[in-house]
Design a protein around this motif. Structure first.
Motif, PDB file in Angstrom:
ATOM      1  N   MET B   1       0.827  -1.188   0.000  1.00  0.00           N
ATOM      2  CA  MET B   1       0.000   0.000   0.000  1.00  0.00           C
ATOM      3  C   MET B   1       0.876   1.259   0.000  1.00  0.00           C
ATOM      4  N   LEU B   2       1.961   1.206   0.788  1.00  0.00           N
ATOM      5  CA  LEU B   2       2.871   2.357   0.848  1.00  0.00           C
ATOM      6  C   LEU B   2       3.436   2.652  -0.540  1.00  0.00           C
ATOM      7  N   HIS B   3       3.909   1.599  -1.216  1.00  0.00           N
ATOM      8  CA  HIS B   3       4.511   1.795  -2.533  1.00  0.00           C
ATOM      9  C   HIS B   3       3.480   2.348  -3.510  1.00  0.00           C
ATOM     10  N   SER B   4       2.265   1.832  -3.453  1.00  0.00           N
ATOM     11  CA  SER B   4       1.223   2.284  -4.385  1.00  0.00           C
ATOM     12  C   SER B   4       0.898   3.758  -4.164  1.00  0.00           C
ATOM     13  N   ILE B   5       0.805   4.168  -2.898  1.00  0.00           N
ATOM     14  CA  ILE B   5       0.466   5.571  -2.604  1.00  0.00           C
ATOM     15  C   ILE B   5       1.603   6.497  -3.047  1.00  0.00           C
ATOM     16  N   LEU B   6       2.833   6.090  -2.736  1.00  0.00           N
ATOM     17  CA  LEU B   6       3.977   6.914  -3.136  1.00  0.00           C
ATOM     18  C   LEU B   6       4.078   6.985  -4.666  1.00  0.00           C
ATOM     19  N   ALA B   7       3.846   5.837  -5.321  1.00  0.00           N
ATOM     20  CA  ALA B   7       3.935   5.808  -6.790  1.00  0.00           C
ATOM     21  C   ALA B   7       2.880   6.710  -7.407  1.00  0.00           C
ATOM     22  N   SER B   8       1.670   6.651  -6.857  1.00  0.00           N
ATOM     23  CA  SER B   8       0.583   7.459  -7.390  1.00  0.00           C
ATOM     24  C   SER B   8       0.884   8.955  -7.216  1.00  0.00           C
ATOM     25  N   ALA B   9       1.378   9.322  -6.036  1.00  0.00           N
ATOM     26  CA  ALA B   9       1.690  10.741  -5.784  1.00  0.00           C
ATOM     27  C   ALA B   9       2.825  11.203  -6.688  1.00  0.00           C
ATOM     28  N   SER B  10       3.854  10.380  -6.823  1.00  0.00           N
ATOM     29  CA  SER B  10       4.997  10.789  -7.649  1.00  0.00           C
ATOM     30  C   SER B  10       4.607  10.888  -9.115  1.00  0.00           C
ATOM     31  N   ARG B  11       3.660  10.040  -9.528  1.00  0.00           N
ATOM     32  CA  ARG B  11       3.190  10.118 -10.929  1.00  0.00           C
ATOM     33  C   ARG B  11       2.522  11.459 -11.208  1.00  0.00           C
ATOM     34  N   HIS B  12       1.920  12.028 -10.182  1.00  0.00           N
ATOM     35  CA  HIS B  12       1.259  13.325 -10.360  1.00  0.00           C
ATOM     36  C   HIS B  12       2.193  14.489 -10.047  1.00  0.00           C
ATOM     37  N   GLY B  13       3.470  14.190  -9.914  1.00  0.00           N
ATOM     38  CA  GLY B  13       4.456  15.262  -9.765  1.00  0.00           C
ATOM     39  C   GLY B  13       4.609  15.779  -8.354  1.00  0.00           C
ATOM     40  N   GLU B  14       4.077  15.061  -7.370  1.00  0.00           N
ATOM     41  CA  GLU B  14       4.188  15.547  -5.994  1.00  0.00           C
ATOM     42  C   GLU B  14       5.490  15.062  -5.360  1.00  0.00           C
ATOM     43  N   THR B  15       6.013  15.853  -4.455  1.00  0.00           N
ATOM     44  CA  THR B  15       7.227  15.466  -3.734  1.00  0.00           C
ATOM     45  C   THR B  15       6.825  14.643  -2.517  1.00  0.00           C
ATOM     46  N   CYS B  16       7.482  13.508  -2.332  1.00  0.00           N
ATOM     47  CA  CYS B  16       7.125  12.607  -1.231  1.00  0.00           C
ATOM     48  C   CYS B  16       8.314  12.463  -0.283  1.00  0.00           C
ATOM     49  N   ALA B  17       7.991  12.170   0.965  1.00  0.00           N
ATOM     50  CA  ALA B  17       9.044  11.906   1.951  1.00  0.00           C
ATOM     51  C   ALA B  17       8.691  10.629   2.687  1.00  0.00           C
ATOM     52  N   LEU B  18       9.666   9.766   2.845  1.00  0.00           N
ATOM     53  CA  LEU B  18       9.460   8.532   3.586  1.00  0.00           C
ATOM     54  C   LEU B  18      10.401   8.533   4.788  1.00  0.00           C
ATOM     55  N   VAL B  19       9.808   8.534   5.970  1.00  0.00           N
ATOM     56  CA  VAL B  19      10.599   8.444   7.200  1.00  0.00           C
ATOM     57  C   VAL B  19      10.591   6.973   7.594  1.00  0.00           C
ATOM     58  N   ASP B  20      11.718   6.338   7.371  1.00  0.00           N
ATOM     59  CA  ASP B  20      11.815   4.885   7.505  1.00  0.00           C
ATOM     60  C   ASP B  20      12.446   4.581   8.864  1.00  0.00           C
ATOM     61  N   ALA B  21      11.603   4.326   9.855  1.00  0.00           N
ATOM     62  CA  ALA B  21      12.109   4.193  11.227  1.00  0.00           C
ATOM     63  C   ALA B  21      13.068   3.021  11.366  1.00  0.00           C
ATOM     64  N   THR B  22      12.828   1.937  10.626  1.00  0.00           N
ATOM     65  CA  THR B  22      13.653   0.738  10.828  1.00  0.00           C
ATOM     66  C   THR B  22      14.463   0.377   9.589  1.00  0.00           C
ATOM     67  N   ASP B  23      14.587   1.294   8.656  1.00  0.00           N
ATOM     68  CA  ASP B  23      15.438   1.092   7.477  1.00  0.00           C
ATOM     69  C   ASP B  23      15.021  -0.164   6.693  1.00  0.00           C
ATOM     70  N   SER B  24      13.732  -0.274   6.410  1.00  0.00           N
ATOM     71  CA  SER B  24      13.246  -1.481   5.748  1.00  0.00           C
ATOM     72  C   SER B  24      12.714  -1.215   4.332  1.00  0.00           C
ATOM     73  N   PHE B  25      12.811   0.014   3.853  1.00  0.00           N
ATOM     74  CA  PHE B  25      12.293   0.335   2.519  1.00  0.00           C
ATOM     75  C   PHE B  25      13.185  -0.306   1.455  1.00  0.00           C
ATOM     76  N   ASP B  26      12.546  -0.892   0.446  1.00  0.00           N
ATOM     77  CA  ASP B  26      13.295  -1.525  -0.641  1.00  0.00           C
ATOM     78  C   ASP B  26      13.073  -0.715  -1.923  1.00  0.00           C
ATOM     79  N   PRO B  27      14.043   0.079  -2.341  1.00  0.00           N
ATOM     80  CA  PRO B  27      13.845   0.920  -3.533  1.00  0.00           C
ATOM     81  C   PRO B  27      13.580   0.092  -4.794  1.00  0.00           C
ATOM     82  N   ILE B  28      14.108  -1.132  -4.845  1.00  0.00           N
ATOM     83  CA  ILE B  28      13.956  -1.922  -6.073  1.00  0.00           C
ATOM     84  C   ILE B  28      12.493  -2.315  -6.280  1.00  0.00           C
ATOM     85  N   SER B  29      11.852  -2.840  -5.228  1.00  0.00           N
ATOM     86  CA  SER B  29      10.441  -3.213  -5.399  1.00  0.00           C
ATOM     87  C   SER B  29       9.557  -1.969  -5.527  1.00  0.00           C
ATOM     88  N   ALA B  30       9.966  -0.862  -4.896  1.00  0.00           N
ATOM     89  CA  ALA B  30       9.195   0.391  -5.048  1.00  0.00           C
ATOM     90  C   ALA B  30       9.298   0.896  -6.479  1.00  0.00           C
TER      91      ALA B  30
END
Lengths: 427, 160
Positions: B1-30
């Protein structure tokens, strides 16, 4: 458009006259300078008014010998016209008649090329310009093609302005050692005010700031050391408050360990930023505000922990790097937002570092991970690479669904033979 | 869900910020989900929940972000319980009059009454296919707990 001044009298004053009109002046030879005049249209007027203003400036500088002044669409055309046509010459884009009347000797051609053109009956630049482009390229090569473009007034190139030798530096020796940051910032603020005024007078902006602090090597001793910090700006600016805040954040994150004896500040100058806003551009943080926020965040979590991810062209696990974002150039939205992907992709959550686990293997397949039974498994997927470097990897990967409903990616590090790790979970 | 929301916002040209408390974000799958990385600011807090909250506070004060996501999924429950509720009220006040979306992901509800929308994602089915099995897809049930009229939806995420 470019203006060229050709004057054999007192050539040392030429660059100074040209600098009155533009900070970007190319000194072609001792008697010729060329500079852009596009920005002068609003200030002075059209090409005729600009040429008149240049003539007046030359007169004021007591360059008495009648100079050649030319305004043309490209630097080389302006140089040719100024050197070969007396008085003031103004060439509009596409105008070739004035240059076409010049004799072929006006071009500094190699002797053999000149002989060939003479044998062909080419007497003027107009004759040269009328020769077919492909024919010239085939028979005489690229050099002759270049002269033909010049004869037509089409030879274009970027200007090679003199590097600004001016350094924007301020330095002060303190009367007594200073330990607090507030007096330092007070001094830096004064330096910045002066330097930004200087930059403004030259139509320049700051690209980077370098703070040099002479510090006591040991507390209470006379020997000194140097504490240097360089702050690279994500976009050129001369916003005083913004620059001071950046310096403040940097000094707070990297304070000198001992008392400061001298403070120096140098600014690297660069061309200012020009941005056109748009009514329909999606909202984005103001670059100055964003950079200050990111500066604070970097101070909190560490400089390497914040940035924009960039995917690398590799199959290596964790094939990405974190790069600082260029906040100066907002990434513009595409005119038409691309269609949303109708398929929801499975996300993956990494375990950093990978979690070591005990795995029971039967018939080459993982059957138990820790205490949990493996219900479904897909794999192995063998990947390896970078065997020539330090980041070598070689592993077998499995996707496993466990009895506790968890869905993991499991891998066996083949280099350490029997070590199993959980790389992350599907989420 | 996180990836989908970020992808949708970025597609519309919005700037996004991800505060990754436990360093678990995977840029490849995103990236595969369609996220435009140039529009993402990723802040890795390496397990420090306090830092994550302060970073989120700074980002909200900066204004102009389309999405600010706080990922607490793998954070220690003890550390999450120490977050004062006042933080969430302040975040809500900062976001409510702006077009920005603040997204908080956690195993347990954190924002409680401050959330405008609360969705519980539950994994329902994992599909492996073929004679040589491949992870094909995972089915989720998204149950909305807030607003009060709860609804649910089935989401099928395809492995790529």
């Amino acid at each position: 458009m470019f203006a060229c001044i050709f004057c054999v009298d007192k050539p040392e004053g030429l660059a100074m006259v040209a600098n009155q009109f533009s900070p970007w002046v190319e000194v072609v030879s001792a008697d010729t300078v060329v500079f852009p005049v596009d920005g002068l249209r609003k200030l002075i007027g059209g090409p005729h008014q600009i040429a008149s203003a240049i003539g007046k400036a030359l007169f004021d500088a007591k360059l008495l010998r009648p100079p050649g002044i030319a305004i043309a669409p490209t630097p080389d055309t302006a140089i040719l016209a100024a050197q070969q046509l007396p008085g003031v010459t103004i060439l509009s884009p596409g105008e070739t008649s004035k240059l076409g009347a010049l004799p072929i000797e006006a071009l500094p051609l190699a002797e053999d090329l000149y002989d060939t053109l003479s044998r062909w009956g080419i007497r003027s630049l107009g004759d040269l310009g009328r020769l077919p482009e492909n024919g010239i390229a085939e028979r005489l090569g690229a050099e002759a093609l270049r002269w033909r473009s010049l004869a037509l007034g089409q030879l274009d190139r970027p200007l090679k302005p003199l590097k600004d030798p001016k350094r924007y530096v301020r330095r002060v020796e303190l009367e007594y050692p200073v330990e607090e940051s507030e007096p330092l910032l007070f001094l830096l603020s004064r330096f910045l005010t002066e330097l930004c005024e200087e930059l403004k007078s030259q139509s320049l902006a700051a690209g980077a700031m370098r703070v040099t602090l002479n510090v006591e090597r040991d507390v209470g001793k006379q020997a000194t050391g140097t504490h240097e910090r360089t702050v690279r700006l994500p976009f050129p600016t001369r916003d005083l408050k913004f620059l001071l805040k950046l310096l403040q954040h940097d000094l707070e994150a990297h304070p000198p360990k001992t008392a400061v004896l001298a403070v120096g500040l140098e600014i690297e100058s660069t061309a200012p930023r020009l941005l056109q806003g748009g009514l329909f551009v999606p909202q984005s943080p103001e670059p100055e505000k964003l950079e200050l926020t990111l500066g604070k965040i970097r101070g909190l979590v560490g400089a390497e922990q914040a940035g924009t991810p960039e995917l690398l062209d590799t199959w290596r696990p964790e094939g990405w790097r974190l790069a600082p974002r260029e906040t100066g150039d907002p990434v513009r939205a595409k005119k038409k937002a691309s269609q949303p992907d109708p398929v929801t992709r499975l996300a993956f959550r990494m375990f950093r570092p990978p979690r070591k686990v005990r795995v029971l293997v039967e018939a080459g397949m993982p059957r138990r991970v820790g205490a949990e039974k493996v219900l479904q498994v897909a794999g192995p997927w063998r990947t390896s690479g970078d065997w020539w470097g330090e980041s070598v990897w070689d592993r077998d990967e499995w996707d496993v669904a466990l009895s506790d409903l968890a869905l993991y990616r499991l891998f066996l590090d083949r280099r350490s033979s029997e070590e199993w790790f959980l790389e992350g979970s599907y989420d | 869900m996180l990836h989908s929301i970020l992808a949708s916002a970025s597609r519309h040209g919005e700037t996004c910020a991800l505060v990754d408390a436990t360093d678990s974000f995977d840029p490849i799958s995103a990236g595969r989900a369609g996220l435009d990385m140039k529009r993402l600011h990723w802040i890795r807090c390496r397990g420090n929940v306090e830092h994550a909250m302060r970073v989120a506070d700074l980002l909200l004060a900066s204004a102009g972000f389309g999405v600010i996501a706080l990922d607490f999924c793998d954070a220690m429950p003890v550390a999450l319980r120490r977050i004062p509720q006042a933080f969430w009220f302040r975040f809500r006040r900062a976001v409510e009059d702006t077009p920005a979306v603040m997204l908080v992901l956690a195993r347990e509800p954190q924002t409680k009454s401050c959330a405008a929308l609360a969705v519980d994602m539950k994994r329902r089915h994992v599909e492996f296919t073929g004679g040589f099995p491949l992870l094909r897809s995972v089915e989720y049930e998204a149950v909305s707990h807030k607003p009060v009229r709860a609804g649910s939806a089935q989401i099928r995420a395809i492995a790529s």
